[in-house]
Design a protein around this motif. Structure first.
Motif, short mmCIF file in Angstrom:
data_model
loop_
_atom_site.label_atom_id
_atom_site.label_comp_id
_atom_site.label_asym_id
_atom_site.label_seq_id
_atom_site.Cartn_x
_atom_site.Cartn_y
_atom_site.Cartn_z
N THR A 58 0.86 -1.19 0.00
CA THR A 58 0.00 0.00 0.00
C THR A 58 0.90 1.24 0.00
N PRO A 59 0.37 2.38 -0.40
CA PRO A 59 1.17 3.61 -0.31
C PRO A 59 1.64 3.90 1.12
N GLU A 60 0.82 3.54 2.10
CA GLU A 60 1.15 3.84 3.50
C GLU A 60 2.29 2.98 4.03
N THR A 61 2.43 1.75 3.51
CA THR A 61 3.46 0.85 4.04
C THR A 61 4.65 0.70 3.11
N GLY A 91 6.80 -3.94 -12.46
CA GLY A 91 5.71 -3.07 -12.88
C GLY A 91 4.35 -3.71 -12.67
N GLY A 92 3.30 -2.94 -12.91
CA GLY A 92 1.94 -3.46 -12.81
C GLY A 92 1.07 -2.65 -11.88
N ASP A 93 -0.21 -2.99 -11.88
CA ASP A 93 -1.16 -2.26 -11.03
C ASP A 93 -0.80 -2.35 -9.55
N TYR A 94 -0.21 -3.48 -9.14
CA TYR A 94 0.10 -3.70 -7.73
C TYR A 94 1.12 -2.70 -7.21
N THR A 95 1.93 -2.14 -8.13
CA THR A 95 2.99 -1.22 -7.70
C THR A 95 2.82 0.17 -8.30
N ARG A 99 5.89 3.52 -8.61
CA ARG A 99 6.32 4.23 -9.82
C ARG A 99 5.75 3.48 -11.02
N LYS A 100 5.82 4.12 -12.18
CA LYS A 100 5.34 3.51 -13.41
C LYS A 100 6.52 2.97 -14.21
#
Length: 346
Positions: A58-61, A91-95, A99-100
């Motif tokens: 998650t962005p928080e962790t 890459g991917g939606d999970y990350t 970054r992209k």
């Protein structure tokens, strides 16, 4: 503790590697520090982490686990006693919150600099590519994902050239792969050979007695190319402790908090195999956990076995597996179950 070396290096590493991905979510900073203190005292000198951790991502962790390791290094001064491994997220939606673009020069530079800062260190001993940009059959996908077969593969030359620059700077020592296939692994090895670039010395893929797919293709690559397996999820996310049998879901366990993490290991075939393996362990006076880990420890293509725990009692049992030697009879019984129920977990 037993030790080996990272292939093609002089880095001595413990056969048990301390996994860290729960620190910052299921475990506090104090918990992480306690685990590192105990592991180092027990002879474990190899720690594995990733910029992605803790999980679920998650962005928080993001980066929380590396920060916990960094504060421990600062507090104890033990950086020189540890062989440290980390990873750049694929890459991917999970990350998408990280970054992209996945694995490319710009992202590798960004990832390494940020990891070094969080870890409060000048160098990372083993820097790994967490997963490929292209779609491959990992993370519970049993068969080749034909819908992604037309995806462009990684720019292996760009990736290795960028990592070589960091090796020259002394910011990383060696490189490794993770969640890779035989084709991907050999492509990196061939590219490195052709252009005099650093070769991967390890590959971190999942392996357990209910998920032995690594033996199909990858084990030969490991042994012939001298690229050692760092086995992750050797307890199948805790399923091979036996705690989820008979419909149990202990409060606070990973399976209870994040059921999707263990779903791939919870099919009827997997649970039946776990029951049979548990019976073998009980008959021989060891725990299922010890037997499952000891089986991985003794494999010729395994450099180190990555264990993880949320409780100190689990950590102690996991590390103790290095003292468990499986007899030929136990190994024969394990193979009997594997023959009857081969690789039930994808």
């Amino acid at each position: 503790m037993k030790y080996t070396t990272l292939p093609n290096t002089d880095n001595k590493v413990s056969k048990i590697c301390l996994g860290t991905m729960t620190w910052g979510n299921q475990n506090t900073e104090a918990d992480g520090h306690e685990q590192m203190d105990y592991a180092l005292e027990a002879g474990v000198n190899f720690f594995d982490t990733a910029e992605l951790y803790s999980v679920p991502a998650t962005p928080e962790t993001y980066g929380a686990t590396e920060k916990i390791i960094g504060t421990w290094f600062k507090k104890t001064g033990n950086r020189d006693k540890v062989v440290l491994a980390s990873k750049i997220a694929g890459g991917g939606d999970y990350t998408a919150h990280i970054r992209k673009g996945g694995l490319n020069k710009e992202n590798i530079i960004d990832a390494i600099h940020k990891s070094l800062k969080r870890l409060q260190t000048d160098y990372i001993d083993l820097y790994q590519l967490h997963w490929p940009n292209r779609g491959v059959n990992v993370f519970g996908v049993r068969d080749f994902p034909t819908q992604t077969a037309d995806q462009e593969a990684e720019n292996h030359f760009e990736i290795l050239e960028t990592l070589q620059d960091f090796i020259k700077q002394g910011k990383i020592k060696h490189i490794g792969l993770s969640n890779e296939t035989p084709w991907g692994t050999m492509k990196y090895m061939q590219t490195a050979e052709a252009h005099n670039l650093p070769k991967p010395v390890t590959i971190q893929n999942s392996y357990s007695i209910i998920h032995r797919g690594y033996e199909i293709g990858m084990s030969e690559v490991s042994m012939r190319e001298n690229i050692g397996l760092l086995a992750y999820s050797p307890l199948a996310q805790g399923v091979l402790s036996g705690k989820y049998l008979n419909g149990n879901s202990p409060e606070g366990s990973r399976g209870n908090l994040f059921p999707r993490f263990i779903a791939r290991y919870m099919g009827d075939g997997s649970l039946e195999a776990v029951k049979r393996y548990e019976a073998i362990a009980k008959k021989n006076g060891i725990t299922l956990t010890e037997m499952s880990l000891a089986f991985v420890n003794q494999l010729p293509f395994v450099t180190s076995n990555i264990i993880g725990a949320t409780k100190m009692s689990q950590l102690k049992e996991n590390i103790n597996s290095i003292n468990v030697d499986l007899s030929d009879e136990i190994l024969k019984e394990i193979e009997g179950v594997h023959t009857a129920i081969p690789n039930p977990a994808p």
